[in-house]
Write a protein that holds these residues in place. Structure first.
Motif, short mmCIF file in Angstrom:
data_model
loop_
_atom_site.label_atom_id
_atom_site.label_comp_id
_atom_site.label_asym_id
_atom_site.label_seq_id
_atom_site.Cartn_x
_atom_site.Cartn_y
_atom_site.Cartn_z
N PRO A 25 2.20 12.06 -2.27
CA PRO A 25 0.84 11.65 -1.63
C PRO A 25 0.71 12.70 -0.58
CG PRO A 25 2.88 10.17 -1.94
CD PRO A 25 3.35 11.31 -2.38
N ARG A 40 -1.38 7.20 9.67
CA ARG A 40 0.08 6.44 9.77
C ARG A 40 0.34 5.92 8.10
NH1 ARG A 40 0.80 8.09 14.91
NH2 ARG A 40 -0.80 7.40 16.28
N PHE A 41 1.50 5.23 7.97
CA PHE A 41 1.93 4.92 6.59
C PHE A 41 2.04 3.37 7.03
CE2 PHE A 41 4.99 2.77 3.96
CZ PHE A 41 4.60 3.13 2.67
N GLY A 42 1.09 2.70 6.41
CA GLY A 42 1.17 1.22 6.41
C GLY A 42 1.52 0.42 5.14
N CYS A 43 0.99 0.83 4.23
CA CYS A 43 1.18 0.20 2.92
C CYS A 43 1.71 0.96 1.75
CB CYS A 43 0.20 -0.83 2.41
SG CYS A 43 -1.17 -0.10 1.89
N MET A 45 -0.18 1.92 -0.62
CA MET A 45 -0.89 1.31 -1.82
C MET A 45 -2.55 1.24 -1.61
SD MET A 45 0.84 -2.45 -2.35
CE MET A 45 2.72 -2.64 -2.00
N LEU A 47 -4.38 -0.13 0.81
CA LEU A 47 -5.03 -1.32 0.94
C LEU A 47 -4.98 -1.67 2.42
CD1 LEU A 47 -3.18 -3.54 -1.86
CD2 LEU A 47 -5.52 -2.63 -1.97
N ASN A 135 -10.26 -1.91 6.63
CA ASN A 135 -9.24 -1.40 7.71
C ASN A 135 -8.81 -2.58 8.12
OD1 ASN A 135 -11.25 0.82 7.94
ND2 ASN A 135 -9.33 1.72 8.78
N LEU A 136 -7.18 -2.84 7.97
CA LEU A 136 -6.66 -4.06 8.35
C LEU A 136 -6.18 -3.88 9.95
CD1 LEU A 136 -4.65 -5.28 5.50
CD2 LEU A 136 -6.76 -6.16 6.26
#
Lengths: 157, 714
Positions: A25, A40-43, A45, A47, A135-136
């Motif tokens: 990745p 940043r690594f959030g998921c 996937m 998403l 964006n969450l």
């Protein structure tokens, strides 16, 4: 044993060559090989938007983009948005509006909002909110962030 | 000049955190560069607490905030202040810092006075400069540091400033951590890159209680990783993070597990929760004869399990030292609690374990931070001297971090002839809200239950009722109601791991109480606001209620399909007052048009910080209340990504206005958990007013509204 290759790409204005499995990745390459921790690594996937970068100007999740897809292309991360120590106007507006709580989502939001302002010079709040729907944010800073992006649009780029 | 070093105040006692950590040197030091270093035991969770505490310290020391260096909580060097939880940080750490910093200031003033051969009264401190009143001599904390020994206990007879003289406290200081966060600097725990650091990943079981039968470690191939297995605990360690991640994925696919259908029916959690066995938690049983009721109403309200769903997965870093001690970096809410739990799990003296706090994304309660730290400890064991960083996957974060418990409330009220409430019966069923490290006499760390021969984790406990409780948090209405019987019922056995999620039981209890208040008002044809005020003698509660109502144009006509609802609570019965008016549009979809809140947190340390916490609490509670539900089949949690566990998106977030009522003469209380219950209730009441039927089961989805309409049809 995964096959490693030399892959050349442009990151934040500089040409870099990395040796890695081209399936790695892009996020992992940015963070572990190039030391750019802003994405940043959030998921993992694609998403949540925490890892958004601009790839030839288009906003993509770098966690879900293999290194090979960036070969020969231009990547811009949150670190690349500020120039000569001056924050990008979206970053400055977020700071001025204290528009973050934990801040983990902010890098990806800055990247997405900066791309929006490149396309639309003066979006209204609804347009900004719609643009940030991938964006969450979990802390509930969304309205402040939207207001900051609208305010940023009124500044000189 | 402010009041310092005054006479002994009769009965003045040191704050609890100072009694536990009396030495000033534990809290304050002066760096080589002259910066004043402040160590607190409270941790930054994204709520801005470090900035608020910096304001308190700077105020008492009379130095600018920029001259302070706020150091992360550390078991080796800093004070033990327990957990950063329960909206007590400003109250606990703030009052401790006031006393500590007043003491430190007095010692530096005394040292300056000795050096200059003047009386302490003749020394002032302004903006970090100690000067004679005459102004002929000045020095700094840095220059005097060698002359002051801070290894001395705080004295109770050194009086902190009179709050009326505050200049910094009460102002909206900018957050100290945000510049790094907007610029994309390395700041979070996953950004740590310690010398020689390795990366680890854990392959979690596919379902709670699953046991690892076999795994062929050869599937990882010839890549440079080590596979660690102990019972059903399975992990990988290596130098290249991407390689470790793909090796863990290959292991996951190759592993075979024994799984069992142990989970309850997600569509009938009420039967599961009320089935028992329970621990009864008596809360209120009013004495005296009950007044006769002319009418009795009853209702049942439910909420599902909720996930923390922080944007960053949990992460931990650990290094075993060659001497057998362990260093841990964690985004835990309590460094000392984690230290003790790890020591207990490994049968080590707690003095051999050191925990330092490092920030992660927002923390909304007991998430998987402690578990990830223990994963790192287990995976680092085989590589002494080399730290191992373990990051959880998104799927594990949503499926394996403890959940906020599902809850059921049965409430019944008698109405007298005048329409007033004459009796009130309230029963709440829930799993426990506390399985933090050290609960129920066990370490309480997830991996501990997966090791060979380990017993499963015991059911979650509840915090003591006197400190706010869990199941029964805010089960007592803020209203003056006669004939109350209020009882909690904590489930003693469950296959689903639960623990503290922001506001604990208050979210559901207030949702139930305030929904029912509206149902009672409707039963007697009263306006919901008037009906509340009729039962509300508490002036501060009345003030937030009427302030929110006025600001939200309560009572003004609204278009068809649009309605307002109101909710009120005082958090933990002694914390912040908060009232919410929600305006929703409910047709085929539910859209929140705006939220208006009024809040009273006593003396305000940072007004913008309070507003931010209230806004965030209201928005997060809107997400819980309208959208969220942990999904599972009879063996596995199935809501393990952002599509199966949706949260509120940008375009769904309403404008939020917050009105802060400052009470400079009242103690400061936290703001982070005040809004959740009243927001849920206000939304439910607005939806009921808009569509004409009551939805009593969360979340308030369009499907739930349709179901309620169908159920109400004759």
């Amino acid at each position: 044993m995964p096959v490693t290759e030399r892959v050349r790409l442009t990151v934040n204005g500089g040409v870099v060559e990395v040796t890695a499995d081209p399936a790695t990745p892009l996020l992992s390459v940015l963070r572990n090989q190039l030391g750019l921790m802003g994405s940043r690594f959030g998921c993992g996937m694609g998403l949540c938007g925490a890892c958004f970068v601009q790839l030839d100007g288009a906003v993509v999740p770098s966690c879900d983009t293999p290194l090979r897809a960036a070969q020969g292309r231009t990547v811009r991360t949150v670190e690349g948005l500020s120039a000569d120590g001056a924050l990008h106007r979206v970053q400055q507006a977020i700071l001025d509006g204290q528009a973050a709580q934990c801040g983990f989502c902010i890098s990806g939001i800055v990247v997405r909002a900066a791309a929006l302002l490149d396309e639309q010079p003066s979006p209204d709040a609804a347009t900004v909110a719609a643009a940030l729907d991938r964006n969450l944010c979990r802390c509930g800073a969304q309205r402040r962030i939207v207001a900051a992006v609208v305010a940023a649009a009124r500044r000189e780029p | 000049m402010s009041v310092h070093g005054g006479p002994v105040v009769a009965g003045a006692a040191l704050p609890r955190d100072v009694v536990v950590n009396p030495s000033l040197a534990t809290w304050v030091g002066v760096g080589d560069d002259g910066a004043i270093e402040i160590r607190v035991g409270k941790v930054e969770l994204g709520q801005g607490i470090v900035t608020a505490l910096a304001q308190v310290a700077a105020e008492e020391l009379d130095v600018p905030v920029s001259q302070l260096r706020m150091l992360p909580a550390n078991t080796g060097t800093g004070p033990d202040e327990g957990l950063t939880a329960g909206s007590t940080s400003v109250a606990d750490a703030g009052s401790a810092l006031r006393v500590v910093c007043a003491n430190v200031r007095a010692l530096f003033v005394a040292a300056a006075a000795r050096r200059w051969l003047v009386l302490p009264e003749e020394v002032t401190v302004v903006d970090g400069h100690l000067c004679t009143v005459a102004g002929d001599r000045c020095t700094t904390f840095g220059a005097l540091a060698a002359a002051v020994d801070l290894r001395t206990p705080a004295r109770a007879d050194v009086t902190p400033k009179d709050p009326r003289t505050y200049r910094l406290v009460g102002s909206s200081a900018a957050r100290l951590d945000l510049p790094d966060k907007v610029s994309g600097a390395a700041r979070y725990i996953a950004d740590l890159r310690l010398p020689g650091q390795l990366f680890g990943r854990v392959v979690r079981p596919p379902s709670p209680g699953a046991r690892l039968i076999t795994v062929d470690a050869e599937v990882v191939g010839s890549v440079a990783v080590d596979v660690v297995r102990d019972g059903s605990f399975l992990g990988v360690v290596g130098a290249d993070e991407a390689v470790v991640v793909s090796a863990a994925e290959r292991l996951r696919r190759a592993a075979t597990w024994a799984e069992h259908d142990r989970l309850p029916d997600e569509d009938d959690l009420a039967t599961f929760l009320t089935g028992g066995p329970h621990e009864a938690i008596p809360v209120v049983a009013d004495e005296g004869p009950r007044m006769p009721a002319v009418r009795t109403l009853r209702a049942r309200y439910t909420r599902p399990f909720l996930a923390h769903a922080s944007i960053a997965p949990s992460c931990g870093v650990a290094r075993w030292e060659p001497d057998g001690s362990v260093s841990i970096w964690s985004h835990t809410q309590g460094v000392h609690r984690l230290r003790d739990a790890v020591a207990r799990a490994l049968d080590l003296p707690s003095t051999t374990v050191t925990v330092q706090h490092v920030e992660n994304a927002g923390c909304y309660g007991h998430n998987a931070a402690d578990d990830a730290a223990f994963d790192a400890v287990l995976l680092a064991r085989g590589t002494p001297g080399r730290p191992v960083q373990v990051q959880w996957s998104r799927r594990d974060e949503l499926a394996w971090a403890p959940f906020g418990p599902a809850m059921v409330v049965d409430v019944e009220a008698g109405l007298g002839a005048s329409g007033s409430v004459v009796s009130w019966s309230f029963d709440v069923w829930s799993q426990g809200h506390n399985s933090r490290p050290g609960y129920a006499g066990v370490p309480g760390l997830l991996a501990g239950a997966h090791l060979a021969g380990a017993p499963p984790l015991p059911a979650a406990a509840d915090p003591p009722t006197r400190t706010g409780g869990g199941t029964v948090r805010n089960a007592v209405p803020v209203y003056d109601l006669p004939g109350r019987r209020i009882t909690g019922h904590r489930l003693l056995d469950s296959p689903i791991r639960s623990s503290a999620l922001r506001a604990l039981g208050a979210h559901h209890n207030v949702f139930a109480i305030e929904s029912f208040m509206d149902e009672l008002a409707a039963a007697v044809g009263a306006d919901p606001l008037e009906h509340r005020l009729r039962h509300l003698p508490d002036e501060r509660a009345r003030a937030v209620l009427t302030t929110a109502a006025e600001a939200a144009d309560w009572g003004d006509p609204s278009p068809d399909g649009v309605a307002r609802g109101i909710g009120l609570a005082r958090y933990k019965d002694r914390g912040a007052y908060c009232a919410v008016v929600a305006e929703v549009e409910a047709r085929t979809d539910i859209r929140v048009r705006r939220l208006t809140l009024a809040v009273d947190v006593g003396r305000v340390v940072n007004p913008d910080g309070v507003r931010m916490q209230i806004e965030g609490g209201a928005v997060q509670a809107t997400s819980w209340t309208l959208k969220e539900r942990v999904r599972f089949d009879r063996s596995r949690v199935t809501s393990d990504d952002w599509e199966s566990y949706p949260i509120l998106r940008f375009s769904e977030v309403p404008p939020v206005s917050v009105h802060v009522i400052d009470r400079p003469d009242r103690p400061s209380v936290g703001a982070g958990e005040a809004a959740q219950g009243p927001t849920a209730a206000a939304l439910a009441n607005a939806v009921a007013a808009a569509v004409g039927v009551r939805v009593r089961d969360l979340p308030l989805t369009p499907e739930a509204v349709v179901a309620a309409i169908e159920a109400a049809a004759p």
